[in-house]
Design a protein around this motif. Structure first.
Motif, short mmCIF file in Angstrom:
data_model
loop_
_atom_site.label_atom_id
_atom_site.label_comp_id
_atom_site.label_asym_id
_atom_site.label_seq_id
_atom_site.Cartn_x
_atom_site.Cartn_y
_atom_site.Cartn_z
N ASP A 156 0.85 -1.12 -0.11
CA ASP A 156 0.04 -0.08 0.06
C ASP A 156 0.84 1.18 -0.07
OD1 ASP A 156 0.98 -0.50 2.60
OD2 ASP A 156 -1.05 -1.15 3.49
N GLU A 157 0.20 2.39 -0.09
CA GLU A 157 0.91 3.61 -0.12
C GLU A 157 -0.31 4.84 -0.01
OE1 GLU A 157 3.00 5.82 0.56
OE2 GLU A 157 4.54 5.37 -1.10
N TYR A 158 0.11 5.76 0.75
CA TYR A 158 -0.65 6.94 0.97
C TYR A 158 -1.01 7.69 -0.31
CZ TYR A 158 0.02 5.82 5.90
OH TYR A 158 0.18 5.42 7.33
N ARG B 67 -5.65 10.83 4.66
CA ARG B 67 -7.04 9.98 4.89
C ARG B 67 -7.22 8.97 4.09
NH1 ARG B 67 -6.18 12.17 9.22
NH2 ARG B 67 -7.62 14.03 9.85
N ARG B 68 -6.49 8.89 2.92
CA ARG B 68 -6.66 7.83 2.22
C ARG B 68 -5.44 7.20 1.46
NH1 ARG B 68 -10.09 9.23 -2.88
NH2 ARG B 68 -8.34 10.46 -3.32
N ALA B 69 -5.41 5.65 1.37
CA ALA B 69 -4.52 5.22 0.69
C ALA B 69 -4.93 4.09 -0.43
CB ALA B 69 -3.99 4.30 1.78
N ILE B 70 -4.05 3.75 -1.29
CA ILE B 70 -4.11 2.83 -2.34
C ILE B 70 -3.73 1.42 -1.78
CG2 ILE B 70 -3.38 1.86 -4.50
CD1 ILE B 70 -2.53 4.77 -5.48
N ARG C 274 -9.70 -6.11 -4.69
CA ARG C 274 -8.44 -5.82 -5.60
C ARG C 274 -7.87 -4.46 -5.34
NH1 ARG C 274 -7.82 -10.73 -7.04
NH2 ARG C 274 -5.99 -10.32 -7.66
N THR C 275 -6.78 -4.16 -5.76
CA THR C 275 -6.21 -2.88 -5.49
C THR C 275 -7.18 -1.78 -5.91
OG1 THR C 275 -4.01 -3.97 -6.24
CG2 THR C 275 -4.15 -1.45 -5.95
#
Ligand code: PGA
Length: 276
Positions: A81-83, A191-194, A165-166
């Motif tokens: 993951d990443e922000y 506030r969000r991430a992938i 999924r991603t």
């Protein structure tokens, strides 16, 4: 012939829990399993995680690289993951974490390391490309994951689809509080991430979950011994074909079946090389 194939498939499906005396021992065992995978298959595709729990895993791998010549030159990696909104040179980003805690200290080719691009202008396309890149690399052989205080794996917050999924996820306030220290306070946290989806993680050949510390004992027990449920996405490991959960004593305190876990680890031939 068919019989043999069925045997091979069924043999692979197993979830195991290994309890180690300390956080250090749990991290070392995790590193040894990753190292064994890299030695067996030098061009392996690793799925990697970030966070305080896995830091000592990476320091062990760095030491093995320097002292034992553990060779990552042909490996590929995909991070969970990443922000969203952070570039790789932001100290809170997971690209930065991976470079500073692992990639800068081993001989992996950085071009073969993948972390979702939190700065992508088209996030949806980025998520799709990430899935395609994993697929194009032949899939993940060994996926390392931690567990969040809310039971997440990756950033699959409660009620993520077990087939997801991603994609982009809104972070749980529990997660924001958990990780705020990296940003100097919850207000400064993205506030969000992938994140890879639960389904993406379930596609890996083997999945290694490391959890340490008393604070995670309850949620870990829910994930491992509770129902398979989207409220605790780490419980998806019960559905994984080959999950290995490694915990320290402090994190094992709520597990009910530990006698069996200890017995299995001490008697299964495939763990012989990993027992002290
Ligand atoms: P931590 O994070 O290792 O920093 O506790 C793990 C996670 O949230 O998955």
């Amino acid at each position: 012939m068919i019989f043999l194939n069925i045997q091979r498939i069924t043999k692979k499906y197993i979830m195991e829990v290994i309890i180690q005396p300390t956080r250090e021992a749990a991290a070392l065992l995790t590193a040894k399993i990753i190292a064994a995978e890299v030695r067996k298959n030098p061009s392996t595709v690793l799925g990697l995680a970030t966070g305080a729990t896995v830091e000592p895993v990476y320091s062990n791998l760095i030491e093995m690289h320097h002292k034992e010549g553990l060779d990552f030159s042909l490996c590929k990696s995909f991070n969970l993951d990443e922000y969203v909104g952070l570039s790789g040179d932001h100290p809170g980003s997971y690209r930065y974490f991976m470079n500073s805690h692992l990639f800068d200290h081993i001989n992996i080719d950085k071009r073969n390391t993948h972390v979702p691009n939190g700065m992508a202008s088209d996030i949806e396309a980025e998520c799709l490309q990430y899935e395609e890149a994993i697929w194009g690399a032949g899939g993940i052989s060994l996926q390392l994951v931690g567990i969040g205080m809310d039971g997440h794996i990756g950033f699959n917050e409660p009620m993520s689809s077990m087939q997801s999924r991603t994609r982009v996820k809104q972070l749980n306030p529990v997660t924001i509080r958990q990780n705020a220290g990296y940003f100097g306070g919850p207000d400064k946290m993205p506030r969000r991430a992938i994140t890879m989806g639960v389904g993406t993680i379930l596609d890996s050949e083997r999945c290694l979950m490391l959890a340490t510390g008393a604070a995670k004992a309850e949620i870990l027990a829910e994930a491992v011994e509770g129902p398979f449920c989207a409220r605790v996405t780490a419980s998806a490991l019960q559905w994984h074909r080959r999950a290995i959960v490694i915990v320290d004593e402090a994190c094992a305190s709520h597990l009910k079946n530990r006698e069996y876990y200890d017995w299995s680890f001490n008697h299964e031939p495939h763990w012989a090389a990993f027992r002290n």
